[in-house]
Design an enzyme around this catalytic site. Structure first.
Site, PDB file in Angstrom:
ATOM      1  N   ALA A 255      -6.458  -4.561   1.782  1.00  0.00           N
ATOM      2  CA  ALA A 255      -6.593  -5.784   0.974  1.00  0.00           C
ATOM      3  C   ALA A 255      -5.866  -5.681  -0.363  1.00  0.00           C
ATOM      4  O   ALA A 255      -5.940  -6.587  -1.187  1.00  0.00           O
ATOM      5  CB  ALA A 255      -8.081  -6.066   0.732  1.00  0.00           C
ATOM      6  N   ASP A 256      -5.143  -4.580  -0.575  1.00  0.00           N
ATOM      7  CA  ASP A 256      -4.515  -4.345  -1.875  1.00  0.00           C
ATOM      8  C   ASP A 256      -3.424  -5.356  -2.206  1.00  0.00           C
ATOM      9  O   ASP A 256      -2.499  -5.577  -1.408  1.00  0.00           O
ATOM     10  CB  ASP A 256      -3.916  -2.932  -1.883  1.00  0.00           C
ATOM     11  CG  ASP A 256      -3.287  -2.592  -3.204  1.00  0.00           C
ATOM     12  OD1 ASP A 256      -4.039  -2.277  -4.135  1.00  0.00           O
ATOM     13  OD2 ASP A 256      -2.051  -2.666  -3.309  1.00  0.00           O
ATOM     14  N   VAL A 257      -3.510  -5.944  -3.373  1.00  0.00           N
ATOM     15  CA  VAL A 257      -2.549  -6.959  -3.797  1.00  0.00           C
ATOM     16  C   VAL A 257      -1.142  -6.379  -3.958  1.00  0.00           C
ATOM     17  O   VAL A 257      -0.149  -7.037  -3.645  1.00  0.00           O
ATOM     18  CB  VAL A 257      -3.007  -7.605  -5.125  1.00  0.00           C
ATOM     19  CG1 VAL A 257      -1.963  -8.567  -5.646  1.00  0.00           C
ATOM     20  CG2 VAL A 257      -4.316  -8.323  -4.922  1.00  0.00           C
ATOM     21  N   LEU A 259       0.129  -3.874  -2.274  1.00  0.00           N
ATOM     22  CA  LEU A 259       0.642  -3.714  -0.913  1.00  0.00           C
ATOM     23  C   LEU A 259       1.168  -5.047  -0.389  1.00  0.00           C
ATOM     24  O   LEU A 259       2.251  -5.123   0.200  1.00  0.00           O
ATOM     25  CB  LEU A 259      -0.475  -3.183  -0.008  1.00  0.00           C
ATOM     26  CG  LEU A 259      -0.166  -3.061   1.475  1.00  0.00           C
ATOM     27  CD1 LEU A 259       0.858  -1.977   1.740  1.00  0.00           C
ATOM     28  CD2 LEU A 259      -1.441  -2.774   2.274  1.00  0.00           C
TER      29      LEU A 259
END
Length: 302
Positions: A255-257, A259
DNA sequence: CACCAGGGACTAC
DNA sequence: GTAGTCCATGGT
Protein backbone atom coordinates in the site's frame (compact mmCIF):
# COMPACT_ATOMS: atom_id res chain seq x y z
CA UNK A 1 31.01 -13.30 7.15
CA UNK A 2 34.67 -12.66 6.44
CA UNK A 3 36.46 -9.74 7.96
CA UNK A 4 39.99 -8.94 8.98
CA UNK A 5 40.92 -7.24 12.19
CA UNK A 6 43.72 -4.70 11.99
CA UNK A 7 43.16 -3.44 15.56
CA UNK A 8 43.16 0.22 14.54
CA UNK A 9 40.85 -0.56 11.63
CA UNK A 10 38.73 -3.40 10.27
CA UNK A 11 38.03 -4.63 6.79
CA UNK A 12 34.95 -6.53 5.72
CA UNK A 13 35.01 -8.62 2.57
CA UNK A 14 32.21 -7.59 0.24
CA UNK A 15 30.23 -10.07 -1.83
CA UNK A 16 29.73 -9.96 -5.57
CA UNK A 17 27.16 -7.41 -6.69
CA UNK A 18 28.09 -4.79 -4.16
CA UNK A 19 28.60 -1.15 -5.05
CA UNK A 20 29.46 1.15 -2.17
CA UNK A 21 28.90 4.31 -4.21
CA UNK A 22 25.35 3.17 -5.07
CA UNK A 23 24.65 2.62 -1.39
CA UNK A 24 25.96 6.10 -0.59
CA UNK A 25 23.53 7.63 -3.06
CA UNK A 26 20.63 6.14 -1.17
CA UNK A 27 22.11 7.09 2.20
CA UNK A 28 22.52 10.66 0.98
CA UNK A 29 18.92 11.10 -0.09
CA UNK A 30 18.02 13.61 2.62
CA UNK A 31 19.85 16.77 3.60
CA UNK A 32 18.26 16.46 7.03
CA UNK A 33 19.68 13.05 7.88
CA UNK A 34 21.55 13.28 11.17
CA UNK A 35 22.30 9.63 11.93
CA UNK A 36 25.15 9.53 9.45
CA UNK A 37 27.24 11.93 7.40
CA UNK A 38 28.70 11.51 3.94
CA UNK A 39 31.81 13.45 3.07
CA UNK A 40 34.35 13.00 0.29
CA UNK A 41 33.30 9.42 -0.48
CA UNK A 42 33.38 8.37 3.17
CA UNK A 43 30.46 7.47 5.37
CA UNK A 44 30.64 8.56 9.02
CA UNK A 45 28.50 6.80 11.60
CA UNK A 46 28.47 6.98 15.38
CA UNK A 47 27.77 3.73 17.22
CA UNK A 48 27.71 2.77 20.89
CA UNK A 49 28.28 -0.65 22.38
CA UNK A 50 28.33 -1.25 26.13
CA UNK A 51 28.87 2.40 27.04
CA UNK A 52 31.63 2.65 24.44
CA UNK A 53 31.16 5.30 21.75
CA UNK A 54 32.70 4.54 18.37
CA UNK A 55 32.85 6.88 15.43
CA UNK A 56 33.30 4.89 12.21
CA UNK A 57 34.79 6.29 9.04
CA UNK A 58 33.68 3.89 6.36
CA UNK A 59 35.21 3.73 2.92
CA UNK A 60 35.52 1.15 0.18
CA UNK A 61 38.32 -0.80 -1.40
CA UNK A 62 38.06 -3.06 -4.47
CA UNK A 63 36.70 -6.09 -2.61
CA UNK A 64 36.13 -4.82 0.89
CA UNK A 65 34.75 -2.14 3.15
CA UNK A 66 37.43 -0.43 5.24
CA UNK A 67 36.53 1.12 8.59
CA UNK A 68 38.72 3.52 10.55
CA UNK A 69 38.03 4.90 14.02
CA UNK A 70 38.89 8.60 14.16
CA UNK A 71 37.62 9.18 17.72
CA UNK A 72 38.78 6.27 19.87
CA UNK A 73 40.05 2.78 19.23
CA UNK A 74 37.37 0.23 20.09
CA UNK A 75 38.07 -3.00 21.93
CA UNK A 76 38.30 -6.28 20.07
CA UNK A 77 34.85 -7.30 21.25
CA UNK A 78 33.43 -4.02 20.00
CA UNK A 79 35.22 -4.29 16.67
CA UNK A 80 33.41 -7.54 16.06
CA UNK A 81 30.07 -5.93 16.89
CA UNK A 82 30.84 -3.12 14.45
CA UNK A 83 31.51 -5.67 11.72
CA UNK A 84 28.17 -7.34 12.45
CA UNK A 85 26.40 -3.97 12.39
CA UNK A 86 27.83 -3.12 8.98
CA UNK A 87 27.07 -6.55 7.69
CA UNK A 88 23.42 -5.98 8.56
CA UNK A 89 23.32 -2.34 7.50
CA UNK A 90 24.41 -3.20 3.95
CA UNK A 91 22.69 -6.58 3.78
CA UNK A 92 26.02 -8.18 2.89
CA UNK A 93 24.98 -11.75 3.60
CA UNK A 94 22.52 -11.86 0.73
CA UNK A 95 23.35 -13.45 -2.59
CA UNK A 96 21.79 -11.12 -5.13
CA UNK A 97 22.33 -13.36 -8.16
CA UNK A 98 18.78 -14.79 -8.09
CA UNK A 99 17.36 -11.28 -7.81
CA UNK A 100 19.28 -10.04 -10.83
CA UNK A 101 18.33 -13.16 -12.80
CA UNK A 102 14.69 -12.53 -12.01
CA UNK A 103 15.01 -8.82 -12.79
CA UNK A 104 16.52 -9.62 -16.17
CA UNK A 105 13.20 -11.13 -17.17
CA UNK A 106 11.02 -8.39 -15.62
CA UNK A 107 10.22 -5.37 -17.77
CA UNK A 108 9.92 -3.02 -14.78
CA UNK A 109 12.94 -4.18 -12.79
CA UNK A 110 15.31 -4.83 -15.69
CA UNK A 111 16.32 -1.19 -16.27
CA UNK A 112 16.48 -0.50 -12.53
CA UNK A 113 18.69 -3.51 -11.81
CA UNK A 114 21.03 -2.38 -14.55
CA UNK A 115 21.07 1.24 -13.45
CA UNK A 116 21.55 0.59 -9.74
CA UNK A 117 23.73 -2.50 -10.06
CA UNK A 118 25.28 -3.36 -6.71
CA UNK A 119 22.81 -1.42 -4.59
CA UNK A 120 22.05 -3.32 -1.41
CA UNK A 121 19.04 -3.06 0.85
CA UNK A 122 20.07 -0.33 3.25
CA UNK A 123 18.81 -1.69 6.53
CA UNK A 124 18.22 -0.47 10.05
CA UNK A 125 19.88 -2.90 12.45
CA UNK A 126 18.24 -1.12 15.40
CA UNK A 127 14.66 -2.45 15.59
CA UNK A 128 13.46 0.51 17.67
CA UNK A 129 14.83 2.94 15.11
CA UNK A 130 13.05 1.11 12.30
CA UNK A 131 9.75 1.08 14.19
CA UNK A 132 9.89 4.76 15.14
CA UNK A 133 10.96 5.84 11.67
CA UNK A 134 8.08 3.88 10.15
CA UNK A 135 5.53 5.37 12.54
CA UNK A 136 6.87 8.86 11.87
CA UNK A 137 6.53 8.24 8.14
CA UNK A 138 2.87 7.23 8.33
CA UNK A 139 0.69 9.52 6.21
CA UNK A 140 3.02 12.54 6.05
CA UNK A 141 5.38 13.74 3.35
CA UNK A 142 8.99 12.59 3.66
CA UNK A 143 10.38 16.09 4.09
CA UNK A 144 8.34 16.62 7.22
CA UNK A 145 9.10 13.07 8.35
CA UNK A 146 12.81 13.87 8.27
CA UNK A 147 12.17 17.08 10.20
CA UNK A 148 10.39 15.12 12.92
CA UNK A 149 13.12 12.49 13.05
CA UNK A 150 15.81 15.13 13.35
CA UNK A 151 13.98 16.77 16.24
CA UNK A 152 13.42 13.38 17.90
CA UNK A 153 17.10 12.42 17.63
CA UNK A 154 18.40 15.81 18.74
CA UNK A 155 16.08 15.93 21.75
CA UNK A 156 16.56 12.42 23.06
CA UNK A 157 19.69 10.99 21.47
CA UNK A 158 23.26 11.04 22.68
CA UNK A 159 25.97 12.82 20.72
CA UNK A 160 29.70 12.98 20.18
CA UNK A 161 31.62 15.75 18.49
CA UNK A 162 34.60 15.26 16.22
CA UNK A 163 36.33 18.01 14.28
CA UNK A 164 33.49 20.46 14.92
CA UNK A 165 30.90 18.04 13.54
CA UNK A 166 28.20 16.52 15.75
CA UNK A 167 27.36 12.84 15.41
CA UNK A 168 24.13 11.50 16.87
CA UNK A 169 22.88 8.19 18.18
CA UNK A 170 19.26 7.18 17.77
CA UNK A 171 17.47 7.48 21.14
CA UNK A 172 17.09 4.31 23.17
CA UNK A 173 13.71 2.77 23.94
CA UNK A 174 14.54 3.02 27.64
CA UNK A 175 14.69 6.79 27.36
CA UNK A 176 11.56 7.12 25.22
CA UNK A 177 9.59 4.76 27.46
CA UNK A 178 9.94 7.37 30.20
CA UNK A 179 8.75 10.49 28.36
CA UNK A 180 5.20 11.84 28.07
CA UNK A 181 2.94 12.31 25.07
CA UNK A 182 3.09 16.05 25.70
CA UNK A 183 6.84 16.08 25.21
CA UNK A 184 6.48 14.65 21.72
CA UNK A 185 3.47 16.85 20.96
CA UNK A 186 5.72 19.86 21.50
CA UNK A 187 7.95 18.58 18.70
CA UNK A 188 4.82 18.54 16.47
CA UNK A 189 4.25 14.84 16.62
CA UNK A 190 0.53 14.11 16.54
CA UNK A 191 -0.97 12.82 19.76
CA UNK A 192 -1.60 9.49 18.08
CA UNK A 193 1.96 9.03 16.85
CA UNK A 194 3.29 10.06 20.23
CA UNK A 195 1.20 7.34 21.86
CA UNK A 196 2.32 4.74 19.32
CA UNK A 197 6.01 5.55 19.75
CA UNK A 198 5.95 5.65 23.54
CA UNK A 199 3.86 2.48 23.61
CA UNK A 200 6.38 0.66 21.43
CA UNK A 201 9.23 1.96 23.58
CA UNK A 202 7.50 0.62 26.70
CA UNK A 203 6.98 -2.80 25.13
CA UNK A 204 10.66 -2.98 24.25
CA UNK A 205 11.80 -1.65 27.61
CA UNK A 206 9.68 -4.35 29.24
CA UNK A 207 11.28 -7.03 27.12
CA UNK A 208 7.95 -7.89 25.49
CA UNK A 209 9.18 -6.95 22.03
CA UNK A 210 12.67 -7.89 20.87
CA UNK A 211 14.33 -8.30 17.52
CA UNK A 212 15.51 -11.76 18.54
CA UNK A 213 12.00 -13.02 19.26
CA UNK A 214 10.69 -11.63 15.97
CA UNK A 215 13.50 -13.32 14.06
CA UNK A 216 12.61 -16.61 15.72
CA UNK A 217 9.09 -16.69 14.29
CA UNK A 218 8.51 -19.50 11.84
CA UNK A 219 7.36 -17.54 8.85
CA UNK A 220 6.54 -14.22 7.26
CA UNK A 221 2.86 -14.18 8.21
CA UNK A 222 3.41 -15.14 11.82
CA UNK A 223 5.96 -12.35 12.26
CA UNK A 224 3.72 -9.86 10.52
CA UNK A 225 0.74 -10.77 12.69
CA UNK A 226 2.86 -10.39 15.82
CA UNK A 227 3.88 -6.89 14.78
CA UNK A 228 0.38 -5.90 13.71
CA UNK A 229 -0.99 -6.81 17.14
CA UNK A 230 0.88 -3.76 18.47
CA UNK A 231 -1.01 -0.48 18.50
CA UNK A 232 0.27 1.83 15.77
CA UNK A 233 1.63 -0.96 13.62
CA UNK A 234 -0.54 -1.78 10.62
CA UNK A 235 0.24 -3.80 7.53
CA UNK A 236 2.45 -1.12 5.96
CA UNK A 237 4.56 -0.55 9.07
CA UNK A 238 4.95 -4.28 9.72
CA UNK A 239 6.21 -4.89 6.19
CA UNK A 240 8.47 -1.84 6.31
CA UNK A 241 10.12 -3.00 9.53
CA UNK A 242 10.43 -6.61 8.35
CA UNK A 243 12.08 -5.33 5.21
CA UNK A 244 14.51 -2.87 6.81
CA UNK A 245 15.30 -4.43 10.16
CA UNK A 246 14.49 -8.14 9.93
CA UNK A 247 15.90 -8.62 6.40
CA UNK A 248 12.80 -10.48 5.29
CA UNK A 249 13.05 -10.79 1.48
CA UNK A 250 9.31 -11.28 0.99
CA UNK A 251 8.26 -8.23 3.00
CA UNK A 252 6.14 -6.14 0.68
CA UNK A 253 4.51 -2.85 1.75
CA UNK A 254 2.05 -3.01 -1.10
CA UNK A 255 0.00 0.00 0.00
CA UNK A 256 3.06 2.26 0.01
CA UNK A 257 2.52 5.57 -1.77
CA UNK A 258 6.16 5.77 -2.82
CA UNK A 259 5.92 2.34 -4.43
CA UNK A 260 2.77 3.46 -6.27
CA UNK A 261 4.43 6.60 -7.58
CA UNK A 262 7.54 4.73 -8.67
CA UNK A 263 5.44 2.18 -10.56
CA UNK A 264 3.38 4.90 -12.18
CA UNK A 265 6.57 6.51 -13.48
CA UNK A 266 8.17 3.23 -14.60
CA UNK A 267 4.97 2.22 -16.39
CA UNK A 268 4.66 5.64 -18.00
CA UNK A 269 1.07 5.96 -16.88
CA UNK A 270 -0.98 8.98 -15.93
CA UNK A 271 -2.48 7.29 -12.88
CA UNK A 272 -1.12 5.22 -10.07
CA UNK A 273 -1.66 1.45 -10.32
CA UNK A 274 -4.33 -0.18 -8.19
CA UNK A 275 -3.54 -2.72 -5.49
CA UNK A 276 -4.90 -5.43 -7.79
CA UNK A 277 -2.60 -4.36 -10.61
CA UNK A 278 0.41 -4.28 -8.28
CA UNK A 279 -0.45 -7.74 -6.98
CA UNK A 280 -0.45 -8.94 -10.56
CA UNK A 281 2.86 -7.23 -11.41
CA UNK A 282 4.48 -8.59 -8.25
CA UNK A 283 3.78 -12.20 -9.10
CA UNK A 284 7.09 -12.07 -10.98
CA UNK A 285 8.90 -10.88 -7.85
CA UNK A 286 8.19 -13.88 -5.62
CA UNK A 287 10.86 -14.20 -2.96
CA UNK A 288 12.30 -10.77 -3.80
CA UNK A 289 9.44 -8.37 -3.08
CA UNK A 290 11.53 -6.37 -0.61
CA UNK A 291 14.36 -5.80 -3.07
CA UNK A 292 11.95 -4.97 -5.87
CA UNK A 293 10.30 -2.36 -3.64
CA UNK A 294 13.65 -0.99 -2.56
CA UNK A 295 14.92 -0.57 -6.11
CA UNK A 296 11.65 1.17 -7.03
CA UNK A 297 12.07 3.54 -4.09
CA UNK A 298 15.60 4.22 -5.25
CA UNK A 299 14.25 5.22 -8.67
CA UNK A 300 12.40 8.11 -7.03
CA UNK A 301 15.68 9.81 -6.09
CA UNK A 302 17.08 10.29 -9.60
C1' DC B 1 -7.02 27.26 -0.91
C1' DA B 2 -7.16 22.37 -2.21
C1' DC B 3 -4.92 18.27 -2.28
C1' DC B 4 -1.44 15.16 -0.96
C1' DA B 5 1.77 12.67 2.08
C1' DG B 6 6.50 6.04 2.50
C1' DG B 7 -1.21 4.84 7.32
C1' DG B 8 -3.72 3.32 11.28
C1' DA B 9 -7.44 3.05 14.70
C1' DC B 10 -12.02 3.05 15.45
C1' DT B 11 -16.82 2.37 14.33
C1' DA B 12 -20.82 0.56 12.00
C1' DC B 13 -22.72 -2.83 9.24
C1' DG C 1 -14.15 -8.63 6.51
C1' DT C 2 -14.65 -4.22 4.86
C1' DA C 3 -16.14 0.40 3.88
C1' DG C 4 -16.41 4.99 5.94
C1' DT C 5 -14.42 8.43 9.06
C1' DC C 6 -11.22 10.89 11.68
C1' DC C 7 -6.66 11.97 12.94
C1' DA C 8 -3.43 16.34 12.50
C1' DT C 9 0.30 18.77 10.18
C1' DG C 10 3.64 20.41 6.73
C1' DG C 11 4.72 20.52 1.71
C1' DT C 12 3.50 21.92 -2.96
Amino acid sequence: MKWSDGESYIEIDTPLAFNFAQCLVFLGRSEQENLHRINDGYLYKLLKFDEEFVLCKIGCKPNSIHIDFPLTSPSKDTREKIAVYLWEWFDLHRNLSPFYEMAQKDTILQPLAQKYDGLRMIGMPDLFEALVWAVIGQQINLTFAYTLKRRFVEHFGERQTFERETYWLFPTYEKIAAISVDTLRQLQFTARKSEYIIGIAKLMAGGELTKESLLQKEDYLHTKRTLMAIRGIGAWTADYVMMKSLHCPTAFPIADVGLHNALKIQLGQERKPTIEEITQIATHWKGWQAYATFYLWRSLYD
